[in-house]
Design an enzyme around this catalytic site. Structure first.
Site, mmCIF file in Angstrom:
data_model
loop_
_atom_site.group_PDB
_atom_site.id
_atom_site.type_symbol
_atom_site.label_atom_id
_atom_site.label_comp_id
_atom_site.label_asym_id
_atom_site.label_seq_id
_atom_site.Cartn_x
_atom_site.Cartn_y
_atom_site.Cartn_z
ATOM 1 N N ASP A 49 16.550 -7.312 -1.157
ATOM 2 C CA ASP A 49 16.966 -8.155 -2.285
ATOM 3 C C ASP A 49 17.144 -7.354 -3.575
ATOM 4 O O ASP A 49 16.923 -7.865 -4.668
ATOM 5 C CB ASP A 49 15.953 -9.301 -2.528
ATOM 6 N N LYS A 99 22.001 -5.142 -3.211
ATOM 7 C CA LYS A 99 22.877 -4.209 -2.481
ATOM 8 C C LYS A 99 24.262 -4.794 -2.270
ATOM 9 O O LYS A 99 25.242 -4.068 -2.267
ATOM 10 C CB LYS A 99 22.282 -3.877 -1.103
ATOM 11 N N HIS A 138 23.175 -11.906 1.386
ATOM 12 C CA HIS A 138 23.617 -11.361 0.110
ATOM 13 C C HIS A 138 24.638 -12.260 -0.544
ATOM 14 O O HIS A 138 25.422 -12.931 0.095
ATOM 15 C CB HIS A 138 24.065 -9.905 0.178
#
Ligand code: IMP
Length: 425
Positions: A13, A16, A41
């Site tokens: 987290d 990225k 994500h």
């Protein structure tokens, strides 16, 4: 650019997805190499939010090839949903899935739940079947993507595996009944839908390198969740570090020229396990709320704490980062005094290497450097003026990160959008 890897330096987290999306502009091919639907994500493009669990961030650039490598564990239902959702937004991914990637089966998800229930000390898994799927891969009971496209092979495999799984569930005291026929039918159907994407992805990546294309490898989770080097057993079940990038995509380490470590400007963690710089006070809550620190996959509130350079420096050593991308530093605005942990007190000793022994880690007390904070600003406008326009105190904070890690900070991210990024040349 050539061969570039983007990796998380903490507990996942770190942001990225956004950094990968940023690098993806210059890449020809984007590869995901480990993990599964436990990852999540969020990428924001022109104020539109995209959330993925399996698809590589590169799919938002359909002119580039996106690859799900052999090291990923694929939940075909989730993958099909993600592809179809993208289709509704008019994006058709240029996707290739490794024929060698293992498949998450229904019994993996059931076993993930059953094991957590029986465990004395819970790991706090995402219950997506990740651990059981990787266990089967290592035990050589795995179903691979290629098997979904061949009825005879899948039938044979399931005939062998299902009775074993059934016995294990019985031993666990579960009343689960697995239907061989239903699983076969469901997974052959997935196979039909995904067949056009299934390929020898290691070969495709090798060809891209031969053609002097830019290849970007996108890590999921973070160094501290690595099965070997993380805070075991409170880790995920894959290799999240640089070596895993090579095995999980089928390429030589010699092809990788840049390894970017993504460092969130503070620390977060979901699930159980030690977190030396955890803030259980108002500051922790302030960071959680401002940073939107709730899991993309499970919605669980993330535990928050000060930036821990013992953790980051360990990640630098393991991965050989060539530069760092510091994310979410804007979240810390408004905190009068900031701290960065530079070592741990353990009894009367000072430790600056991350300990393997969880008993030691639990008793470690952070030794911190204190920094003056900075006020909230219009960061979108500040970013346009470049690095020098950042508040002096923020630059001191960033300087300390590169001083302590001996790795240059190459990117600073001050918001979720592509345009809220400073590339320090
Ligand atoms: P699993 O990967 O579902 O087996 O979960 C094992 C541990 O890794 C749990 O503590 C999860 O919360 C954590 N974890 C797995 N994936 C992620 C991620 O993408 N970000 C942060 N934590 C994760």
């Amino acid at each position: 650019m050539h061969g570039t890897m983007i990796l998380g330096s903490q507990w996942g987290d770190e942001g990225k997805g956004k950094i990968t999306d940023y690098f993806a502009e210059k890449a020809d091919l984007i590869v995901r190499f480990q993990g599964g639907t436990n990852a999540g994500h969020t990428i924001v493009v022109k104020d539109e939010k995209f959330k993925f669990h399996l698809l590589p961030s590169g799919v938002l650039h359909p002119e580039k090839k996106s690859i799900i490598g052999n090291g990923v564990v694929v939940d075909p239902k989730v993958l099909i949903d993600e592809i179809e959702n993208l289709g509704k937004k008019g994006i058709s991914p240029n996707l290739f899935i490794s024929e060698r990637a293992n498949v998450v089966m229904p019994y993996h998800k059931m076993m993930d739940v059953a094991e957590e229930k029986l465990r004395g000390k819970k790991i706090g898994t995402t219950k997506r079947g990740i651990g059981p799927c990787y266990s089967d891969k290592i035990s050589r009971y795995g179903v691979r993507m290629i098997d979904l496209t061949d009825e005879k092979i899948l039938k044979e495999k399931l005939k062998n595996i299902i009775p074993i799984k059934q016995k294990i569930f019985q031993a666990f005291g579960e009343d689960t009944v697995l239907s061989n026929d239903e699983i076969l039918k469901e997974y052959l159907e997935y196979g039909k839908k995904l067949k056009k994407y299934v390929a020898d992805t290691s070969l495709i990546i090798a060809q891209a390198f031969d053609d002097k294309k830019n290849v970007l490898l996108e890590g999921a989770q973070g160094t501290q969740l690595d099965i070997d080097h993380g805070t075991y057993p409170y880790t995920t079940s894959s290799s999240t570090t640089a070596g895993g990038g090579c095995t999980g995509s089928g390429i030589s380490p010699l092809k990788i020229k840049n390894i970017v470590g993504v460092v969130k400007a503070y620390t977060t963690r979901v699930g159980e396990g030690p977190l030396p710089t955890e803030l259980k006070d108002e500051t922790g809550k302030y960071i959680r709320d401002r940073g939107g620190e709730y899991g993309t996959t499970t919605g669980r509130p993330r535990r928050c704490g000060w930036l821990d350079m013992v953790v980051v420096n360990y990640a630098c050593r393991l991965n050989g980062f060539t530069s760092l991308a510091v994310t979410k530093i804007d979240v810390l605005s408004g905190i009068k005094k900031l701290k960065i942990c530079k070592a741990y007190h353990y009894g009367d000793r000072i430790i600056d290497d991350f300990p393997a022994n969880p008993g030691i880690l639990e008793k470690c007390v952070p030794v911190c450097e204190e920094f003056n904070g900075w006020e909230e600003k219009n960061w979108k406008e500040t970013v346009k003026k470049g690095y020098n326009a950042l508040p002096d105190n923020m630059k001191k904070y960033l300087d300390f990160i590169s001083f302590s890690s001996k790795v240059p900070v190459g990117i600073v991210s001050l918001g979720p959008g592509r345009e809220e990024t400073i590339d320090i040349k």
